[in-house]
Design a protein around this motif. Structure first.
Motif: not given
Length: 224
Positions: A1-3, A16-20
């Motif tokens: 998660m980004a923060s 929203l660009d995390e793998p999978g």
């Protein structure tokens, strides 16, 4: 998660660009099942955008321009909304969790009964907007936003952060602002100074608040 960290708070934003993760392009945000998930929507110009009782989960909304916007019980979770003009939206009774607005216009919008939890508004325009009964139940930050003549009424913005925002004639009505972080803003032209008990400011902003109070009370300073 980004923060992202702002002052004393950290806002968790959608990743929203995390793998999978694959976002399916959709032609509408409406769903007969009441839930839209893993979606991408945008590059549209609409006469009207009305959504009621919908949940938008994990998605991206980009370049949406709508003249008439009505949102009721529209709950967002893990959603990014960018470069969109939602006009004078009417948005009520909704919960926003892990939501990032960037470069959006909600000028003249009426936001009523929204609950904010891990929400970041970045470089958005809220000129002439009305915020009523908006509650920050988790981290919430407004960064580089414009609030010219916006009005906050009966809101609970305890712990929220306003950073580098335009607050010209912004009115803070009755509500809760304990530990609301107003550092890094020009406060000299805000309204409702008496309602800002327990807020957080930095050295030098006392003069801003004094000037705002003088303006609000219509005090004339001078010998003439």
């Amino acid at each position: 998660m980004a923060s992202r960290a702002f002052g004393r708070i950290t806002v968790t934003t959608p990743d929203l660009d995390e793998p999978g993760l694959y976002l399916s392009v959709v032609e509408s945000l409406a769903s007969p099942r009441g839930t839209m998930q893993d979606f991408a929507y945008g590059d549209v110009e609409l006469r009207s955008l009305a959504l009621t009782g919908i949940q938008l989960i994990t998605g991206r909304v980009r370049d949406v321009r709508a003249k008439h916007v009505e949102f009721d019980a529209l709950n967002l979770h893990g959603v990014e909304i960018t470069s969109s003009d939602l006009g004078s939206a009417r948005w009520s009774r909704s919960r926003l969790t892990r939501v990032h607005f960037r470069d959006c216009k909600l000028m003249g919008a009426a936001m009523d009964g929204l609950v904010l939890d891990d929400v970041l508004f970045e470089k958005c325009r809220f000129d002439y907007a009305g915020f009523e009964k908006v509650r920050a139940t988790g981290p919430a930050a407004f960064v580089g936003c414009a609030f010219t003549e916006a009005v906050f009424t009966d809101c609970d913005l305890s712990g929220a952060v306003f950073s580098d925002c335009g607050l010209r004639l912004t009115e803070f009505g009755g509500g809760r602002y304990r530990d609301t972080d107003l550092r890094g803003n020009d406060l000299s032209r805000i309204r409702g100074v008496a309602n800002l008990a327990k807020v957080r400011i930095e050295p030098g902003q006392q003069t801003d608040l004094a000037q705002a109070l003088v303006n609000e009370l219509g005090i004339t300073i001078g010998d003439g």
